[in-house]
Design a protein around this motif. Structure first.
Motif, short mmCIF file in Angstrom:
data_model
loop_
_atom_site.label_atom_id
_atom_site.label_comp_id
_atom_site.label_asym_id
_atom_site.label_seq_id
_atom_site.Cartn_x
_atom_site.Cartn_y
_atom_site.Cartn_z
N ALA A 184 -5.75 -4.81 10.14
CA ALA A 184 -6.21 -5.14 11.49
C ALA A 184 -5.94 -6.63 11.74
N THR A 185 -4.71 -6.94 12.07
CA THR A 185 -4.28 -8.32 12.28
C THR A 185 -4.41 -8.71 13.75
N ARG A 186 -4.17 -9.98 14.03
CA ARG A 186 -4.16 -10.44 15.43
C ARG A 186 -3.08 -9.72 16.23
N ALA A 187 -1.92 -9.49 15.60
CA ALA A 187 -0.83 -8.80 16.29
C ALA A 187 -1.24 -7.38 16.67
N LEU A 188 -1.96 -6.70 15.79
CA LEU A 188 -2.43 -5.35 16.10
C LEU A 188 -3.48 -5.40 17.21
N ALA A 189 -4.35 -6.39 17.16
CA ALA A 189 -5.37 -6.55 18.21
C ALA A 189 -4.72 -6.83 19.56
N SER A 190 -3.62 -7.61 19.56
CA SER A 190 -2.91 -7.88 20.81
C SER A 190 -2.22 -6.62 21.35
N ALA A 191 -1.73 -5.79 20.44
CA ALA A 191 -1.06 -4.55 20.85
C ALA A 191 -2.05 -3.50 21.33
N LEU A 192 -3.30 -3.58 20.84
CA LEU A 192 -4.34 -2.61 21.21
C LEU A 192 -5.58 -3.34 21.70
N PRO A 193 -5.49 -4.02 22.85
CA PRO A 193 -6.59 -4.88 23.30
C PRO A 193 -7.89 -4.14 23.61
N GLU A 194 -7.82 -2.83 23.84
CA GLU A 194 -9.03 -2.08 24.16
C GLU A 194 -9.83 -1.70 22.92
N GLU A 195 -9.26 -1.90 21.73
CA GLU A 195 -9.92 -1.50 20.49
C GLU A 195 -10.81 -2.61 19.94
N ASP A 196 -11.97 -2.19 19.38
CA ASP A 196 -12.81 -3.13 18.66
C ASP A 196 -12.34 -3.17 17.20
N GLU A 197 -13.02 -3.93 16.37
CA GLU A 197 -12.60 -4.10 14.97
C GLU A 197 -12.51 -2.75 14.24
N GLU A 198 -13.48 -1.89 14.45
CA GLU A 198 -13.46 -0.59 13.80
C GLU A 198 -12.26 0.25 14.25
N GLY A 199 -11.96 0.21 15.53
CA GLY A 199 -10.80 0.93 16.06
C GLY A 199 -9.50 0.40 15.49
N LEU A 200 -9.43 -0.92 15.31
CA LEU A 200 -8.23 -1.51 14.71
C LEU A 200 -8.08 -1.09 13.26
N GLU A 201 -9.18 -1.01 12.53
CA GLU A 201 -9.14 -0.56 11.14
C GLU A 201 -8.66 0.90 11.07
N VAL A 202 -9.15 1.73 11.97
CA VAL A 202 -8.71 3.13 12.00
C VAL A 202 -7.22 3.20 12.31
N SER A 203 -6.77 2.42 13.27
CA SER A 203 -5.35 2.40 13.62
C SER A 203 -4.50 1.97 12.42
#
Length: 155
Positions: free
Chosen positions: A25-44
């Motif tokens: 769950a990097t910054r790049a992933l957070a930028s690509a999925l701005p609607e996701e919270d930390e848990e959603g980024l981990e799942v992704s």
């Protein structure tokens, strides 16, 4: 930093996890999925690793390895990984693990249930519809201390 390493059943019997590409769950992933919270980024990130596990299973030399995807969730120092720039062949959140990971640093194992084996096997052979079905299958969660039992179970 929590990383998700694509793996195979054979990796579960190794003395340590070798360096390879992984997902986080990097910054790049957070930028690509701005609607996701930390848990959603981990799942992704874990789902990307599951897809990468299937790709790994399809590589030459893995023909005798069980057709079940394996993802190893491990906690490593940020200096142990290098984030790759996203592009045509690289998903956001892809990192390169630079050092081996000890089993003591593994938080969990995520593994396909037996019912997914047929789809994973077909996807390994190039069946795109089977790949999509496998991608929709949930992975079972196992504590790292169950590694040997899981390795025996999935062969």
């Amino acid at each position: 930093m929590r990383i998700y390493l694509p793996a195979t059943a054979a990796d579960l019997s190794s003395p340590e996890i070798s360096p390879r590409l992984a997902h986080a769950a990097t910054r790049a992933l957070a930028s690509a999925l701005p609607e996701e919270d930390e848990e959603g980024l981990e799942v992704s990130a874990s789902l990307c690793a599951a897809d990468s596990s299937l790709v790994l299973l399809a590589e030459p030399g893995h023909e005798t390895v069980s057709s079940r995807r394996v993802v190893i969730a491990a906690d490593v120092d940020a200096q142990a990984v290098r984030e790759l720039e996203a592009g045509d062949e690289v998903l956001p959140g892809t990192v390169e693990l630079l050092v081996p990971v000890a089993w003591e640093d593994v938080a969990a194992l995520l593994v396909d249930e037996a019912a997914a084996e047929a789809d994973v096997a077909a996807a390994r052979a190039g069946d795109e519809e089977a790949f999509e079905r496998a991608a929709e299958a949930d992975l079972l969660w196992f504590d790292a201390c169950e590694r040997r039992a899981v390795a025996t179970d999935i062969g």
